[in-house]
Scaffold this active site. Structure first.
Site, mmCIF file in Angstrom:
data_model
loop_
_atom_site.group_PDB
_atom_site.id
_atom_site.type_symbol
_atom_site.label_atom_id
_atom_site.label_comp_id
_atom_site.label_asym_id
_atom_site.label_seq_id
_atom_site.Cartn_x
_atom_site.Cartn_y
_atom_site.Cartn_z
ATOM 1 N N LYS A 11 -40.934 -32.863 -12.009
ATOM 2 C CA LYS A 11 -41.001 -34.053 -12.860
ATOM 3 C C LYS A 11 -42.430 -34.323 -13.358
ATOM 4 C CE LYS A 11 -37.053 -36.228 -10.600
ATOM 5 N NZ LYS A 11 -36.489 -37.491 -10.075
ATOM 6 N N ASN A 114 -40.798 -39.045 -7.622
ATOM 7 C CA ASN A 114 -40.498 -38.262 -6.412
ATOM 8 C C ASN A 114 -40.637 -36.748 -6.649
ATOM 9 O OD1 ASN A 114 -38.257 -37.991 -7.997
ATOM 10 N ND2 ASN A 114 -36.776 -38.668 -6.478
ATOM 11 N N GLU A 128 -26.006 -28.528 -14.931
ATOM 12 C CA GLU A 128 -27.427 -28.795 -15.213
ATOM 13 C C GLU A 128 -28.140 -27.544 -15.707
ATOM 14 O OE1 GLU A 128 -28.990 -30.713 -11.702
ATOM 15 O OE2 GLU A 128 -27.829 -32.533 -12.067
HETATM 16 P P1 CMP Z 1 -33.285 -37.679 -8.802
HETATM 17 O O1 CMP Z 1 -32.941 -36.900 -7.590
HETATM 18 O O2 CMP Z 1 -33.808 -36.952 -9.991
HETATM 19 O O3 CMP Z 1 -31.978 -38.517 -9.247
HETATM 20 C C1 CMP Z 1 -32.055 -39.753 -9.932
HETATM 21 C C2 CMP Z 1 -33.452 -40.292 -10.027
HETATM 22 O O4 CMP Z 1 -33.557 -41.681 -10.309
HETATM 23 C C3 CMP Z 1 -34.133 -40.134 -8.688
HETATM 24 O O5 CMP Z 1 -34.378 -38.782 -8.392
HETATM 25 C C4 CMP Z 1 -35.363 -41.009 -8.887
HETATM 26 O O6 CMP Z 1 -36.380 -40.353 -9.657
HETATM 27 C C5 CMP Z 1 -34.810 -42.145 -9.773
HETATM 28 N N1 CMP Z 1 -34.612 -43.410 -9.046
HETATM 29 C C6 CMP Z 1 -35.310 -44.535 -9.254
HETATM 30 N N2 CMP Z 1 -34.880 -45.524 -8.470
HETATM 31 C C7 CMP Z 1 -33.874 -45.032 -7.732
HETATM 32 C C8 CMP Z 1 -33.018 -45.588 -6.735
HETATM 33 N N3 CMP Z 1 -33.120 -46.864 -6.359
HETATM 34 N N4 CMP Z 1 -32.092 -44.785 -6.174
HETATM 35 C C9 CMP Z 1 -31.974 -43.488 -6.574
HETATM 36 N N5 CMP Z 1 -32.761 -42.916 -7.537
HETATM 37 C C10 CMP Z 1 -33.709 -43.683 -8.103
#
Ligand code: CMP
Length: 135
Positions: A11, A114, A128
């Site tokens: 990311k 993250n 995906e």
């Molecule tokens: P990812 O695994 O890419 O899937 C969805 C993304 O939303 C997650 O990682 C985070 O980058 C983002 N995100 C932000 N807030 C939340 C939340 N409360 N719960 C889950 N994903 C979140």
């Protein structure tokens, strides 16, 4: 597509930290083979489309802003038990709770920034990978 593949996305936060090489090196050392890879600054439409499953969630707007804030790297990876193994290797969604030594503990900041995304099922991995690389 065989079920031993999954999609990893590095990311914008991790790209901005100059961590692409470090993350890829760790994945290769873990036995993942890079099958396809590209760097891409996602458009609003691409980010919304990729994360469509989350469109009703309160964090959707912020997630799209974050994912379009800079370039990201999409990587199709191959390994035995690829989806589950990669999920364990990257750690929990919330970087502050991810186990020590996981990619998110090492390179992420919080629940949103993250560092990486990984597919959560074989079906989603196929979708995906097709989203970025075609069938
Ligand atoms: P990812 O695994 O890419 O899937 C969805 C993304 O939303 C997650 O990682 C985070 O980058 C983002 N995100 C932000 N807030 C939340 C939340 N409360 N719960 C889950 N994903 C979140």
């Amino acid at each position: 597509m065989s079920a031993d593949r999954t999609l990893l996305m590095i990311k914008p936060d991790a790209v901005a930290k100059n961590a692409i090489g470090d993350i890829l090196q760790r994945l290769e050392a873990e036995g993942f083979v890079i099958r396809q890879m590209r760097m891409n600054h996602l458009s609003q439409e691409q980010a919304q489309g990729f994360y469509e499953v989350h469109k009703e969630r309160p964090f959707f707007g912020e997630l799209v802003s974050f994912m379009t804030s800079g370039p990201s790297v999409q990587v199709a990876l191959q390994r035995e038990n690829a989806v589950a193994h990669l999920r364990g290797f990257i750690g929990e969604t919330d970087s502050t709770k991810a186990a020590a030594g996981t990619i998110r503990a090492l390179f992420g900041t919080d629940i949103q920034c993250n560092a990486v995304h990984a597919s959560d099922s074989d079906d989603n991995a196929a979708q995906e990978i097709a989203f970025y690389f075609g069938d």
